[in-house]
Design an enzyme around this catalytic site. Structure first.
Site, PDB file in Angstrom:
ATOM      1  N   GLY A 138       0.806  -1.213   0.000  1.00  0.00           N
ATOM      2  CA  GLY A 138       0.000   0.000   0.000  1.00  0.00           C
ATOM      3  C   GLY A 138       0.837   1.260   0.000  1.00  0.00           C
ATOM      4  N   CYS A 139       0.428   2.237   0.790  1.00  0.00           N
ATOM      5  CA  CYS A 139       1.058   3.557   0.775  1.00  0.00           C
ATOM      6  C   CYS A 139       2.533   3.527   1.170  1.00  0.00           C
ATOM      7  CB  CYS A 139       0.298   4.505   1.705  1.00  0.00           C
ATOM      8  SG  CYS A 139      -1.375   4.906   1.156  1.00  0.00           S
ATOM      9  N   VAL A 140       2.949   2.535   1.916  1.00  0.00           N
ATOM     10  CA  VAL A 140       4.345   2.479   2.357  1.00  0.00           C
ATOM     11  C   VAL A 140       5.283   1.975   1.265  1.00  0.00           C
ATOM     12  CG1 VAL A 140       4.492   0.108   3.252  1.00  0.00           C
ATOM     13  CG2 VAL A 140       5.700   1.950   4.436  1.00  0.00           C
ATOM     14  N   ALA A 141       4.733   1.452   0.169  1.00  0.00           N
ATOM     15  CA  ALA A 141       5.554   0.716  -0.798  1.00  0.00           C
ATOM     16  C   ALA A 141       6.547   1.587  -1.545  1.00  0.00           C
ATOM     17  CB  ALA A 141       4.661  -0.020  -1.792  1.00  0.00           C
ATOM     18  N   MET A 337       4.107   5.455   5.622  1.00  0.00           N
ATOM     19  CA  MET A 337       3.426   4.480   6.477  1.00  0.00           C
ATOM     20  C   MET A 337       2.330   3.815   5.679  1.00  0.00           C
ATOM     21  SD  MET A 337       3.331   7.061   9.712  1.00  0.00           S
ATOM     22  CE  MET A 337       3.355   8.440   8.558  1.00  0.00           C
TER      23      MET A 337
END
Length: 350
Positions: A138-141, A337
């Protein structure tokens, strides 16, 4: 050390004001005649002015189920991803045949063969290129991907690695879903891609240096962010407690990580932060004691294109390199995160 040779962002052609997206969501998610004051308030407070979508807004009402949306994802992610990789290689002065590793990440669609596989022949990559498709971060990738290609290049210092992120978040918006989580997602998320070209230490000559990385998982937080997967596709899981998790854990992690390298938050010249949303950015600023303007590039990215999930922090990285022109030798911190709930930190030296 690994160096970042180039970062290139790509956006789909359909650009809309926040009001236009709000009206589309009202037409596709709310029952006829429903009170839209909550929707208008959430969209108005999201900090987003404009967003890009892979389809014209009028086409979203006609998407019939997960299969149709995912077919659009495969076709469009391959096209947009190809644009991002070509642009990054061109900026780095490299050819497609120079690439030794292609890492691909997305959390807004699935494909087998994966998108990276579909790009090998299209881009003219070598037939022996190593591929690493990643789903679920998700957003942390974006931050985690930078960290993982750094790990690879530490062991192969003569190689070239490319990270590609493509997120078509608009394809995951759920029709007839009036839950606050879905309405918040439709207020924040946009479509976009980004590619990073990184060079191993024996090959690199210029660009930001990756000094160190840190991954952190937080206990008993699996429920705060992610997907609930059903017949209609990916339904967002977005708990209001996300800023509380950030407040509880992030400051200690950042300070401990920087302390290992003889640094404190006040020493960081540039903060490359994922634009998770206004409440998250305000919490990051508060717990780290950041000065006014420290996250200006992030706030501007959120306003201009919305939250692009994993691609967002890479757009912020590109904008920092191109528009903030960090002084050579100064430290920077890239952070994001995402689901898990987790955090990824990447210490940079410009």
């Amino acid at each position: 050390m690994t160096r970042i040779a180039a970062v290139h962002g790509a956006l789909p052609p359909h650009r809309h004001t926040q009001r236009e997206v709000t009206d589309m969501v009202a037409a596709t998610c709310l029952p006829p005649g429903a009170d839209r004051r909550l929707l208008d308030r959430l969209h108005g407070n999201a900090g987003v002015r404009t967003r890009h979508t892979v389809l014209p807004l009028e086409s979203y009402r006609d998407l019939d189920g997960f299969g149709a949306a995912n077919d659009v994802f495969i076709r469009s992610a391959t096209d947009l991803g190809g644009q991002a990789v070509r642009g990054a290689l061109r900026a780095a002065g490299l050819r497609p045949t120079d690439v030794d590793l292609l890492m691909f990440t997305s959390v807004t669609g699935i494909a087998a063969p994966s998108v990276d596989a579909r790009l090998v022949a299209r881009l003219g990559l070598r037939s022996d290129v190593k591929r690493l498709p990643v789903f679920g971060l998700g957003c942390v990738a974006g931050a985690a991907g930078v960290a993982r290609i750094h790990d690879y290049l530490l062991g192969r210092p003569d190689d070239v690695a490319v990270l590609l992120s493509v997120e078509l978040c608009s394809l995951t918006f759920q029709r007839q879903d009036v839950t606050p989580a879905n309405l918040v997602a439709t207020a924040l998320f946009g479509d976009g891609a980004a590619a990073v070209v990184a060079l191993g230490g024996r090959r690199a000559t210029a660009g930001p240096e990756i000094v160190a990385t840190r991954s952190r998982m937080y206990p008993e937080t699996e429920h705060v962010m992610g997907w609930s997967v059903g017949s209609t596709g990916f339904s967002v899981v977005l708990d209001p407690a996300v800023p509380d998790v950030v407040r509880r854990y992030l400051a200690d992690d950042v300070r401990e990580f920087l302390d290992e390298h003889g640094l404190k938050p006040k020493d960081i010249a540039h903060w490359v932060c994922h634009p998770g949303g206004p409440k998250v950015l305000e919490t990051v600023t508060e717990v780290l004691g950041l000065p006014d303007g420290a996250l200006d590039v992030t706030w501007r990215s959120l306003a201009d294109v919305g939250n692009l999930s994993s691609a967002s922090v890479l757009h912020v990285l590109r904008d920092t390199i191109e528009h903030r022109r960090p002084e050579p030798g100064t430290p920077g911190l890239l952070l994001a995160m995402g689901p898990g709930f987790c955090c990824e930190l990447v210490l940079l030296r410009w």
